[in-house]
Design a protein around this motif. Structure first.
Motif, PDB file in Angstrom:
ATOM      1  N   ARG A 144       0.827  -1.212   0.000  1.00  0.00           N
ATOM      2  CA  ARG A 144       0.000   0.000   0.000  1.00  0.00           C
ATOM      3  C   ARG A 144       0.858   1.258   0.000  1.00  0.00           C
ATOM      4  NH1 ARG A 144      -2.495   2.093   5.447  1.00  0.00           N
ATOM      5  NH2 ARG A 144      -0.281   2.620   5.562  1.00  0.00           N
ATOM      6  N   GLY A 161      -6.445   3.837   0.508  1.00  0.00           N
ATOM      7  CA  GLY A 161      -5.499   2.731   0.436  1.00  0.00           C
ATOM      8  C   GLY A 161      -5.888   1.722  -0.625  1.00  0.00           C
ATOM      9  N   ILE A 162      -5.548   0.466  -0.392  1.00  0.00           N
ATOM     10  CA  ILE A 162      -5.807  -0.572  -1.390  1.00  0.00           C
ATOM     11  C   ILE A 162      -6.696  -1.680  -0.813  1.00  0.00           C
ATOM     12  CG2 ILE A 162      -3.685  -0.126  -2.666  1.00  0.00           C
ATOM     13  CD1 ILE A 162      -2.480  -2.609  -1.295  1.00  0.00           C
TER      14      ILE A 162
END
Length: 295
Positions: A144, A161-162
């Motif tokens: 991330r 984020g991811i």
């Protein structure tokens, strides 16, 4: 008379032993007679069944073997095209290696980059094996941070984020699932960065197990799917580039949902919600689920 007088004791012992033998034989017949008869009857039936079995001709057996090999080859090709093989011995480390390959530091190409990725993936895998709920979050945060930092340098904002924000703890049997979703999340963010997206608003992973078989009527263990959803903003050519990368990369990922809406600003920009699936195959599982019989 002389014989009886001389051998009386010997003859009596013989007769006594014979009597004991007869008693034992009668007792054995009484105790085991029915069981022996039932066993003999079963053996006769089995022998009859074996005699009635018709063996396939050699050419027919060869044709079946060839067909089996073709099916196995087709399954292997299908797995390579659109999913991951759950029986692969080094699947975890391969997923880690693929995930790290989306980071800028490992994208130089060549033998040196491949060695660096292999070394880093091996270290991350050892950390995960030593402490699952310490090693996996460490890998996720590393991925991330690297992608968010690269995106910021290119004026691409990644807001949330991811994914994985709500994932606090995982079980050992869930590791492959989350590694597949991490690889797919990193791939989607990588595609958006390469396409020059305007921003990534959210990445979500589906943490709930599927309530249905992916293939209707089939054993759910044959094929499992795990969803990843990304919401991003981009100009139309960038959206097309992202979709093309999903189509061209391997393993290919099926699209579950695609929503596109035009934005007021900037001109020719759209908001996209894209849900894609990470697929896990188990080619050794029986295709049809076994029916449970009521007892």
């Amino acid at each position: 008379m002389d014989f009886w007088a001389q051998h009386k004791d010997f003859v009596l012992k013989i007769l006594a032993g014979f009597g004991v033998f007869l008693v034992a034989l009668i007792a054995r017949g009484i105790t085991y007679g029915d069981e022996l008869e039932e066993g003999a009857d079963k053996n006769r039936k089995l022998a009859g069944g074996i005699k009635r079995i018709k063996l396939a001709k050699p050419q027919f057996r060869r044709a079946l073997a060839e067909e089996r090999d073709k099916l196995k080859a087709n399954i292997a090709r299908m797995v390579g095209e659109i999913g991951w093989d759950q029986r692969e011995e080094r699947l975890e480390i391969e997923l880690i290696r693929r995930t790290l390959g989306y980071l800028a530091r490992y994208r130089g190409g060549g033998a040196s980059a491949a060695r660096d990725i292999a070394s880093a993936a091996s270290a991350d895998w050892e950390a995960i094996k030593a402490n699952l709920n310490g090693g996996f979050p460490q890998l996720r945060l590393k991925v991330r941070d690297a992608l968010v930092e690269e995106a910021a340098e290119k004026n691409i904002e990644i807001k949330e984020g991811i994914g994985f924000q709500s994932l606090l703890k995982i079980q050992p049997e869930e590791l492959v699932k989350y590694l597949m979703q991490l690889e797919l999340s990193a791939r989607l963010v990588r595609s958006c960065i390469d396409a020059g997206a305007l921003g990534i608003d959210e990445v979500n992973i589906d943490t709930q197990p599927s309530r249905r078989a992916v293939i209707p009527g089939a054993n759910p263990n044959v094929l499992e799917e795990y969803a990843v959803t990304i919401r991003f903003r981009a100009h139309q050519p960038s959206v097309i580039q992202v979709l093309n990368s999903i189509e061209q990369d391997r393993p290919q990922v099926p699209v579950r949902r695609l929503l596109v809406a035009r934005l007021k600003l900037p001109p020719n920009a759209v908001g996209v919600e894209l849900s894609v699936m990470a697929l896990a195959f188990d080619a050794e599982a029986k295709f049809k689920a076994e029916e449970k019989k009521d007892r």
